[in-house]
Write a protein that holds these residues in place. Sequence first.
Motif, PDB file in Angstrom:
ATOM      1  N   UNK A 179      62.078  45.188  78.922  1.00  0.00           N
ATOM      2  CA  UNK A 179      61.227  46.354  79.097  1.00  0.00           C
ATOM      3  C   UNK A 179      60.053  46.147  78.166  1.00  0.00           C
ATOM      4  N   UNK A 180      59.083  45.318  78.577  1.00  0.00           N
ATOM      5  CA  UNK A 180      58.070  44.829  77.646  1.00  0.00           C
ATOM      6  C   UNK A 180      57.462  45.910  76.746  1.00  0.00           C
ATOM      7  N   UNK A 181      57.561  45.697  75.441  1.00  0.00           N
ATOM      8  CA  UNK A 181      56.918  46.559  74.459  1.00  0.00           C
ATOM      9  C   UNK A 181      57.799  47.648  73.900  1.00  0.00           C
ATOM     10  N   UNK A 182      58.914  47.918  74.569  1.00  0.00           N
ATOM     11  CA  UNK A 182      59.755  49.004  74.092  1.00  0.00           C
ATOM     12  C   UNK A 182      61.063  48.498  73.536  1.00  0.00           C
ATOM     13  N   UNK A 183      61.722  49.377  72.778  1.00  0.00           N
ATOM     14  CA  UNK A 183      63.054  49.070  72.290  1.00  0.00           C
ATOM     15  C   UNK A 183      63.983  48.958  73.490  1.00  0.00           C
ATOM     16  N   UNK A 184      64.743  47.883  73.534  1.00  0.00           N
ATOM     17  CA  UNK A 184      65.782  47.789  74.542  1.00  0.00           C
ATOM     18  C   UNK A 184      66.982  47.132  73.881  1.00  0.00           C
ATOM     19  N   UNK A 185      67.965  46.748  74.682  1.00  0.00           N
ATOM     20  CA  UNK A 185      69.183  46.204  74.095  1.00  0.00           C
ATOM     21  C   UNK A 185      68.928  44.934  73.307  1.00  0.00           C
ATOM     22  N   UNK A 186      67.852  44.246  73.630  1.00  0.00           N
ATOM     23  CA  UNK A 186      67.647  42.932  73.013  1.00  0.00           C
ATOM     24  C   UNK A 186      66.436  42.873  72.091  1.00  0.00           C
ATOM     25  N   UNK A 187      65.696  43.945  71.992  1.00  0.00           N
ATOM     26  CA  UNK A 187      64.488  43.950  71.183  1.00  0.00           C
ATOM     27  C   UNK A 187      64.403  45.269  70.449  1.00  0.00           C
ATOM     28  N   UNK A 188      64.212  45.193  69.137  1.00  0.00           N
ATOM     29  CA  UNK A 188      64.024  46.437  68.416  1.00  0.00           C
ATOM     30  C   UNK A 188      63.089  46.206  67.251  1.00  0.00           C
ATOM     31  N   UNK A 189      62.626  47.291  66.654  1.00  0.00           N
ATOM     32  CA  UNK A 189      61.763  47.209  65.485  1.00  0.00           C
ATOM     33  C   UNK A 189      62.636  47.416  64.252  1.00  0.00           C
ATOM     34  N   UNK A 190      62.096  46.995  63.118  1.00  0.00           N
ATOM     35  CA  UNK A 190      62.825  47.141  61.852  1.00  0.00           C
ATOM     36  C   UNK A 190      63.292  48.588  61.633  1.00  0.00           C
ATOM     37  N   UNK A 191      62.390  49.530  61.901  1.00  0.00           N
ATOM     38  CA  UNK A 191      62.692  50.929  61.578  1.00  0.00           C
ATOM     39  C   UNK A 191      63.057  51.761  62.799  1.00  0.00           C
ATOM     40  N   UNK A 192      62.997  51.161  63.961  1.00  0.00           N
ATOM     41  CA  UNK A 192      63.270  51.910  65.186  1.00  0.00           C
ATOM     42  C   UNK A 192      64.196  51.037  66.014  1.00  0.00           C
ATOM     43  N   UNK A 193      65.481  51.346  65.935  1.00  0.00           N
ATOM     44  CA  UNK A 193      66.469  50.464  66.534  1.00  0.00           C
ATOM     45  C   UNK A 193      67.182  51.114  67.700  1.00  0.00           C
ATOM     46  N   UNK A 194      67.872  50.270  68.419  1.00  0.00           N
ATOM     47  CA  UNK A 194      68.599  50.708  69.605  1.00  0.00           C
ATOM     48  C   UNK A 194      69.485  51.914  69.295  1.00  0.00           C
ATOM     49  N   UNK A 195      70.198  51.842  68.167  1.00  0.00           N
ATOM     50  CA  UNK A 195      71.136  52.926  67.858  1.00  0.00           C
ATOM     51  C   UNK A 195      70.439  54.257  67.602  1.00  0.00           C
ATOM     52  N   UNK A 196      69.156  54.213  67.210  1.00  0.00           N
ATOM     53  CA  UNK A 196      68.434  55.470  67.037  1.00  0.00           C
ATOM     54  C   UNK A 196      68.242  56.166  68.386  1.00  0.00           C
ATOM     55  N   UNK A 197      68.068  55.371  69.425  1.00  0.00           N
ATOM     56  CA  UNK A 197      67.942  55.937  70.765  1.00  0.00           C
ATOM     57  C   UNK A 197      69.277  56.501  71.251  1.00  0.00           C
ATOM     58  N   UNK A 198      70.368  55.810  70.928  1.00  0.00           N
ATOM     59  CA  UNK A 198      71.688  56.340  71.297  1.00  0.00           C
ATOM     60  C   UNK A 198      71.902  57.692  70.619  1.00  0.00           C
ATOM     61  N   UNK A 199      71.666  57.719  69.305  1.00  0.00           N
ATOM     62  CA  UNK A 199      71.880  58.960  68.561  1.00  0.00           C
ATOM     63  C   UNK A 199      70.915  60.047  69.040  1.00  0.00           C
TER      64      UNK A 199
END
Lengths: 269, 269
Positions: free
Chosen positions: B13-33
């Motif tokens: 999903x180019x540019x966004x957090x997905x299962x395989x790409x995340x930012x240091x401060x914005x991670x996949x688990x933040x989206x789950x929560x």
Amino acid sequence: MLALLLEVSGTPKPGNVDREREYEDLRFEHFLAGAVGALDGFELACTGAPVGQAFERAVAGMSHQRGGNTQFGAILLVTPLVAAAARGDCTPEGAQQVVAETTVDDAVYFYRAFDHVDVSVDDPPDGMETLDVRRGSEAESAIRERGLMLADVMERSADGDSIAAEWVTGFPRTFESAQALELSDGAITHRTSALFLALLAREVDTFVVTQHDTATALEVRDRARAVLEGEEDPYELAEELVQRDINPGTTADLVAGALFVALEDGLEV
Amino acid sequence: MLALLLEVSGTPKPGNVDREREYEDLRFEHFLAGAVGALDGFELACTGAPVGQAFERAVAGMSHQRGGNTQFGAILLVTPLVAAAARGDCTPEGAQQVVAETTVDDAVYFYRAFDHVDVSVDDPPDGMETLDVRRGSEAESAIRERGLMLADVMERSADGDSIAAEWVTGFPRTFESAQALELSDGAITHRTSALFLALLAREVDTFVVTQHDTATALEVRDRARAVLEGEEDPYELAEELVQRDINPGTTADLVAGALFVALEDGLEV
């Protein structure tokens, strides 16, 4: 439910579905849908409903996706913890109290949960065929005749199933693991992955024993130890176990239980 | 909530957090929560509560994780759809009806939601400073003086924000995209990834315009077109956009809205 979601998102988690590894018929999204589906049952447990009934509702909800049995063991472990937390006592004692209060009705509900989904289990001992969990709701009269409470059912399975063992011993591995999670640092999904490996290295995964055999489970345990000692690459082990269809599911269930307790204790995501 | 979970799990999903790409401060688990946290608000919408109130509750719940603003736009898009579905009418007409019924109180609640989280928005036009959404609940008297309903607030933002535009035009891109999802085959997470790319290639992402500028948004749109035409690799584009901190968040929000509608229509996971 967040515990179930975070559990499946930990990576790498050798042998299990995670964000980066899935099977053709059992994919990451099946676990997401399973966790969301279980929510109704967990909410029932929060209202003080019998824990067997809440469990059966959660499993029924979980089964509304096409991946089959995604989180039966995790739900079995988490449901009494949810009930204990709803009473404001998510401790080993609080959870033991919930288990001690289970009834014959709870046992009947537990069996009924097997109607919703195919669960991999061993054959029952000779003479116990009428209590084979795979009979589901058909076992009701056999349960009632014997006056089996859900705690008794767990007692009988504790030898070959680590989740049942948790139920009858005050959830020691779950609470220990929660503490380990709380004391660790970094991204949650890395912490759960580390916990998964540590648990896998310590004891054999009873699901692997059931699904394959003891030799395979011992191999998995020893290879997890090798990963911890830096002798094996966790990602390669993960790929290999997926290839060989070896899924340490019970270890994943323990991680989900530990996550639930740690989140209750205030673990921040 | 499953819609939000499935959205973030689509990959690539180019540019966004997905299962395989995340930012240091914005991670996949933040989206789950964030998705789990939003649940209370969605449940409120199901009970027929005012849509602004349900939205504010969902955003408050979403903000209880350390990644910051994860799903503000997706919640804004999904909340009126949840309200429409609760009335048994998850259609463009049903959603338009929900929007038409919004009140000044809903507008006040909408502004209040900005108290919970930092949202990237443009400066308001001259003379409209008192209605800057970033004032949050402090804008209440300005809203009440002007008698602005939530639908009016969306009308004013529709030019620069595709989610507001959906609100005031009967959610055309959302329902079209839901249909595209329903007609596609394969694993859900691949179908959502394909939808994401198709949407990105069709119109500029208004969040990228706000976060960067129109030229960047046009570049992203054209590169997405190149991916669709087989001239660019989606995984490489995904890595590059993450490196450059370009996140087509509005497009992701539209995918979440489409997923909600498709799941309501019976899409199986």
